[in-house]
Write an enzyme that holds these catalytic residues in place. Structure first.
Site, short mmCIF file in Angstrom:
data_model
loop_
_atom_site.label_atom_id
_atom_site.label_comp_id
_atom_site.label_asym_id
_atom_site.label_seq_id
_atom_site.Cartn_x
_atom_site.Cartn_y
_atom_site.Cartn_z
N ILE A 106 22.61 -4.27 -4.54
CA ILE A 106 22.28 -5.61 -4.04
C ILE A 106 22.94 -6.71 -4.85
CG2 ILE A 106 20.14 -4.99 -2.87
CD1 ILE A 106 18.59 -5.75 -5.32
N GLY A 109 27.39 -8.06 -11.42
CA GLY A 109 27.90 -9.08 -12.30
C GLY A 109 28.96 -8.47 -13.19
N GLY A 110 29.42 -9.21 -14.15
CA GLY A 110 30.47 -8.71 -15.01
C GLY A 110 30.02 -7.54 -15.86
N MET A 111 28.75 -7.56 -16.21
CA MET A 111 28.28 -6.58 -17.17
C MET A 111 27.30 -5.60 -16.56
SD MET A 111 29.97 -7.72 -19.63
CE MET A 111 29.36 -6.72 -20.98
N VAL A 114 23.29 -4.31 -9.86
CA VAL A 114 21.89 -4.31 -9.51
C VAL A 114 21.71 -3.55 -8.20
CG1 VAL A 114 19.85 -5.72 -9.10
CG2 VAL A 114 21.65 -6.56 -10.60
N LYS A 131 18.57 -2.70 -12.63
CA LYS A 131 19.77 -3.28 -13.22
C LYS A 131 20.37 -2.25 -14.15
CE LYS A 131 21.23 -7.70 -15.14
NZ LYS A 131 21.54 -8.45 -13.94
N ASP A 225 20.97 -17.65 -19.54
CA ASP A 225 21.92 -17.57 -18.42
C ASP A 225 21.27 -18.10 -17.14
OD1 ASP A 225 24.28 -17.10 -17.11
OD2 ASP A 225 24.00 -14.94 -16.93
#
Lengths: 911, 194
Positions: A106, A109-111, A114, A131, A225
């Site tokens: 869903i 991100g860069g790291m 999810v 995650k 963030d």
């Protein structure tokens, strides 16, 4: 166990390879059976293939991006998240992480990635957001330990606005994962856009978000963030924060694996657009960092864009922008219609956003709760804390507090209408070239649009029960004008209208700025004699005079007078107004004779051209009377003013601002004349009217207060009241004009006078010296107002028996007054009086006598017979003769004093 | 933008070298490699500057750009082109490895980067290490399965798509996909935590 060990023999590898490929092709549920059959009792083969299969699943997305993608990010120190879309990679559908099975991806991100996952270990049936963090890196144990600690800390966050962390652990291939409450909602920005939320609703969402952030901060957990993508709003409209503290967890991870304090690591990990300056520089992150990010979110929700566009910038450039530059003003991006619908002040929101986005953490809001409170104030129309107490702000506040009535809105609209009519009206038709007419029509349409917006905002349904203030209407107009770049003439016209309205409201600073912009544009685009341009020049010059910049106004008036006279005839409205302006400049210079001559000439011409009952005749009468009052020609002034008042009352009604101004001048002349009872009555009436119609902080209120009630208190000997009133006058004027303004100097000079009368001599001396210095800075050296301060300072010196020091001051004051006000004006007489008193004290009786006799003679001519100045003059002369040992001269004076001023006991001289 | 500096008639020259290299001429292969190395490095630097630091290095684009600049397409077949792309991927790998090594060296106070870059201090994160580790592991992978190694090189270093890789290697796309999954899993085990 992850090391494959020594190189396998080619045959063995082919065996593994082949089986692996077969298993991969088979449906997941059949793999176990397939391997069992294929491997038989070769447990090692089976383990190796199984490990490879497990790795295949865990490594989804591993190396999915070409190494070249990383080259630039590495070189530039930027997070890949910014520059590349999430790698597609194979999905992990079906993969297991602890008790969770992945259903679908869903987000990425860069790291991390999810997934929607389900807990299906038979204990709970729960759908979660899973995650999965990056598994790769060194020092695994240390990283896992930190991960566990953080995970437990984060799991302690229980707040309705924060998505809970439920679980976590290590999954296949050593990837760390976190199971989080699955929030079914839209990212904040999308939610606002899709629901079409108005500004107030957006602000309320941010207030809720602040509450959740505050909760975490109280538990010493910083989000690090915050951005719309991390804030989901569910169907019931409740915002939920995701990923609280995850960024820290990742940063720790980096720190450990890098083995050194992070430099730009933090930036690599977060979205730079939301990063605070300290984050960009790799400095310690605090709760203030989250406040900054909340400011960015707020900015974005209000304006539809982020404070800085960082796309394609190098770290050094990002640092420069974020650490040193101010974001574009919110107003530049705000949709005025949206703002007005919310009934909110753009300026208030601007201040709030700027405080949240302050470069230094300590200058931001102290907490997310403080930010929320200020947003609450903005929503409820209370003054926000973020607004610094600048004079412009205070001015804005008073206009805002003074909720403008229908009449005021009507006045503004009338002004705009007049401007619009001028564009299309008869005056223009004589020049009806086709193109020009078309251009005018376009302009008229723009103005009509502007009007339409104004009306819309004042429509109660649109304004949602909040009254729209004149200030906001003007702000909207301003935004509208700013947006009209493609049509500079229409823009100039709007600016001129806005400037004039601001001027009428006493906002001279804004008025000047807008009128200047308008005039510049019109000068570029129009002939010098275009009536629009001349009107703007006139309005600008009038504002300049009100701001005390009469020297800058003079050439403008002169230009308009000349051009209008040549183009429209010497008796045209503009030509006459420009000449009235030149007269006002003469007065402001202290050149009263010139001013009187100009006004008298104007008066005669206006009476001929327009009839004796015309409004502009009344204006000229009042202007002329003003100068006469300054010169001490009070009876004539009173007569002119009474006439002016009658004309204006008849033409405009008694409450009209211009009628009020005329009354103010009449009251002032009554005071100077010594008719205090009448003056007080008129002054009180006038003040009540002005406070009601203009608001209590309007400069005209100060003018009335100064000229009537305060002065009356002073003359009547109620010095404490006088001081209070003069201070009030000074405060209003400083708020409206700033400290370096002639009217401020006058008010403070009067404060000094009251202090003198109260016997607070040291204070009076300090005040007066400061005022004198101020006047010498901003006025011409021979200005009559300087003479007043010289005189006052001298009187203070007399009271402290520094007679010799006082003498030169009094001589300068006398000389200026005689030149500027005339040798027989009441103020000239005052200078004479006190110089006489000083010389008496110095024993120079002969010189003193001449001065005192002359001053008493002038006072008898110019002031009311019971005026305290007359008493003081007679008293001083009597004392002189007594000291001089000439009782035969003193006796008749004593008798006169007893007759004229039976209540007064004998007292010292001086005023 | 000035043309790439190549001695002589660049296109003809490179094309000739390519043809000779394909024919098994080892010196031609070395010369071609060197020429490509210089060209790709220069193109990479130019690409980074052109994007004013905002974009990542688009290796696919670079490799194709190099092909267009260096080769005379009229004289080359599709196979030649695939060959060129494959060779470019190898060169690109070298460029990147050198580049990341330089980054590591820079971090340790070593010499300046030769390629492209203006920034002084360059933060080196795991990715640089990862690229170097993949390069290292690739040698071992190639020893076990040359084709898997080539797929990783073409995909990870060359940025080629699976159909392009299939063309360069003369195999089916499905095979490329399967090789990739296998190689990826192997590398994961080889390089993963532990």
């Amino acid at each position: 166990m992850n090391r494959p060990g020594p190189p396998l023999s080619p045959d063995r590898w082919h065996q593994i390879e082949a089986l692996f490929e077969r298993a991969l092709d088979a449906p997941a549920e059949q793999r176990a059976e397939l391997l069992r059959q294929a491997c038989g009792d070769d447990a090692e083969l089976r383990a190796q293939v199984e490990r490879l299969l497990e790795a295949e699943q865990a490594s989804a997305g591993f190396l999915a991006e070409p190494a070249g993608r990383w080259a630039a990010s590495l070189l530039e120190g930027l997070a890949e998240e910014r520059t590349t879309e999430p790698a597609r990679g194979e999905d992990r559908t079906g993969a297991r992480f602890g008790p969770y099975q992945v259903l679908e991806e869903i987000g990425a991100g860069g790291m991390s990635r999810v997934y929607r996952a389900v807990r299906d270990d038979g204990v709970f049936a729960q759908t979660v957001a899973l995650k999965v963090l990056r598994p790769f890196g060194a020092q695994r144990e240390e990283r896992e330990r930190r991960f566990r600690v953080e995970r437990h800390l984060l799991a302690s966050l229980e707040h309705p606005g924060i998505a809970r962390i439920l679980d976590g652990g290590t999954g296949p291939g050593g990837s760390q994962y976190l199971a989080m409450e699955l929030v079914d909602g839209l990212p904040l920005d999308r939610y606002c856009a899709e629901r079409g939320l108005d500004v107030a609703a957006r602000l309320r969402l941010v207030v809720e978000i602040c509450a959740a952030v505050q909760y975490a901060h109280q538990r010493l957990i910083v989000h690090r963030d915050l951005k719309p993508a991390n804030i989901l709003v569910d169907a019931s409209g409740r915002p939920r924060l995701l990923d609280f503290g995850i960024a820290k967890l990742l940063a720790d991870d980096q720190e450990v694996s890098a083995g050194a304090p992070p430099t730009r690591t933090g930036l690599l990990l977060m979205t730079p657009e939301y990063a605070a300056p300290e984050q960009v520089r790799g400095e310690p992150v605090t709760t203030a960092t989250d406040v900054y990010a909340l400011g960015v979110v707020l900015y974005e929700l209000l304006s539809g864009r982020r404070p800085f566009d960082l796309a394609g910038l190098r770290p050094s450039e990002i640092d420069e922008l974020v650490s040193h530059r101010s974001p574009a003003p919110l107003a530049a991006h705000l949709d005025p219609a949206v703002m007005a619908a919310g009934g909110l002040s753009i300026a208030d929101l601007e201040s709030i956003v700027q405080k949240a986005l302050a470069k230094e953490p300590e200058r931001r809001y102290g907490s997310a709760a403080e930010l929320a409170e200020d947003l609450g104030r903005a929503l409820s129309g209370h003054p926000v804390l973020a607004r610094p107490a600048t004079r412009r702000y205070r001015w804005a506040r008073f206009v805002r507090r003074h909720r403008w009535s229908v009449a005021a809105v009507a006045a503004i609209v009338a002004a705009v209408l007049a401007a619009a009519m001028a564009l299309v009206g008869g005056e223009r038709r004589t020049r009806a070239e086709r193109n020009r007419a078309l251009a005018e029509a376009a302009k008229a349409r723009q103005i009509a649009g502007f009007l339409h917006d104004l009306f819309r905002a004042s429509d109660p349904a649109e304004a949602r029960g909040l009254e729209v203030t004149a200030r906001e209407l003007l702000e909207r107009g301003l935004a509208r004008a700013d947006a009209l770049d493609e049509d500079p003439l229409a823009q100039a016209q709007l600016r001129a209208v806005i400037g004039s309205v601001h001027s009428a409201l006493g906002g001279y600073e804004v008025a000047e700025a807008q009128l200047r912009l308008a005039l510049d544009a019109q000068t570029r685009a129009l002939a010098r004699t275009e009536p629009e341009r001349l009107d703007t020049a006139l309005a600008l010059a009038q504002v300049l005079v009100r701001r005390g910049a009469h020297e800058a106004a003079a050439p403008l008036f002169a230009e308009v007078a000349t051009l209008a006279a040549s183009d429209e005839g010497g008796a045209s409205r503009r030509a006459l107004e420009a000449r009235a302006g030149l007269a006002s400049v003469a007065r402001a210079r202290g050149d009263y004779d010139d001013a009187v001559a100009r006004y008298e000439q104007l008066l005669a011409e206006r009476e001929v051209a327009l009839g004796a009952e015309d409004e502009s005749v009344a204006a000229t009468l009042a202007d002329l009377a003003d100068v006469l009052v300054d010169q001490g020609r009070l009876d004539r002034a009173g007569e002119l003013l009474a006439r002016a008042c009658a004309i204006l009352d008849a033409a405009l009604g008694a409450d009209h601002p211009r009628s009020l101004v005329a009354k103010q001048r009449l009251a002032k002349s009554l005071v100077e004349w010594g008719r205090f009872d009448e003056a007080e009555r008129l002054g009180s009436e006038l003040l009540a009217l002005q406070r009601r119609t203009l608001g209590p902080e309007h400069p005209e209120v100060a003018n009335t207060l100064n000229a009537t009630l305060a002065s009356i208190s002073l003359y009547r000997g109620d010095f404490a009241t006088a001081e209070t009133r003069y201070r009030e006058v000074a405060a209003i004027r400083i708020a409206a004009f700033g400290p370096e303004h002639p009217d401020v100097a006058t008010a403070l000079g009067n404060v000094g006078m009251a202090q003198l009368e109260l016997g607070r001599l040291a204070q009076a001396e300090a005040t007066t010296r400061a005022v004198l210095a101020l006047k010498r800075r901003i006025l011409e050296p021979r200005h009559a107002s300087i003479a007043s301060s010289l005189h006052l300072l001298a009187v203070v010196l007399l009271r402290t028996e520094r007679f010799a020091e006082a003498e030169p001051l009094l001589r300068e004051s006398l000389s200026i007054r005689a030149e500027r006000l005339g040798p027989r004006s009441p103020r000239t007489a005052s200078s004479m009086h006190d110089l006489g008193v000083a010389l008496t004290s110095l024993g120079r009786y002969g010189e003193a006598e001449a001065l005192l006799v002359e001053s008493v003679a002038i006072r008898k001519e110019t002031v009311a017979p019971d005026h305290p100045h007359l008493w003081a003059g007679l008293e001083a002369l009597a004392v002189l003769y007594e000291l001089w040992d000439r009782p035969e001269m003193a006796a008749p004076l004593r008798r006169e004093i007893a007759e004229r001023f039976p209540d007064r006991a004998a007292a010292q001289g001086g005023e | 933008m000035s043309p790439i500096q190549v001695e002589g008639d660049g296109r003809r020259d490179t094309t000739q070298l390519l043809l000779e290299a394909r024919g098994g001429d080892e010196p031609a292969r070395v010369a071609l490699f060197e020429r490509l190395y210089g060209a790709l490095r220069e193109l990479a630097g130019r690409q980074l500057r052109r994007r004013s630091g905002g974009g990542a290095l688009q290796t696919t684009e670079l490799v194709h750009e190099a092909y267009l600049k260096l080769c005379d397409a009229s004289e080359l077949t599709a196979t030649d082109r695939a060959h060129f792309l494959a060779l470019s991927a190898r060169v690109m790998r070298q460029v990147l490895v050198d580049h990341f090594r330089a980054g590591v060296a820079e971090k340790r106070g070593g010499g300046a980067l030769r390629v492209e870059l203006e920034e002084g201090a360059i933060p080196v994160d795991d990715r640089g290490e990862l690229v170097l580790a993949v390069d290292d592991a690739l040698a071992r992978l190639a020893a076990q399965s040359e084709r898997a190694g080539r797929v990783v090189e073409l995909k990870f270093f060359g940025g080629l798509t699976e159909p392009e890789i299939a063309e360069a290697l003369g195999v089916s796309v499905r095979t490329v996909s399967s090789e990739w999954r296998k190689a990826r899993a192997w590398l994961w085990l080889e390089l993963g935590p532990g």
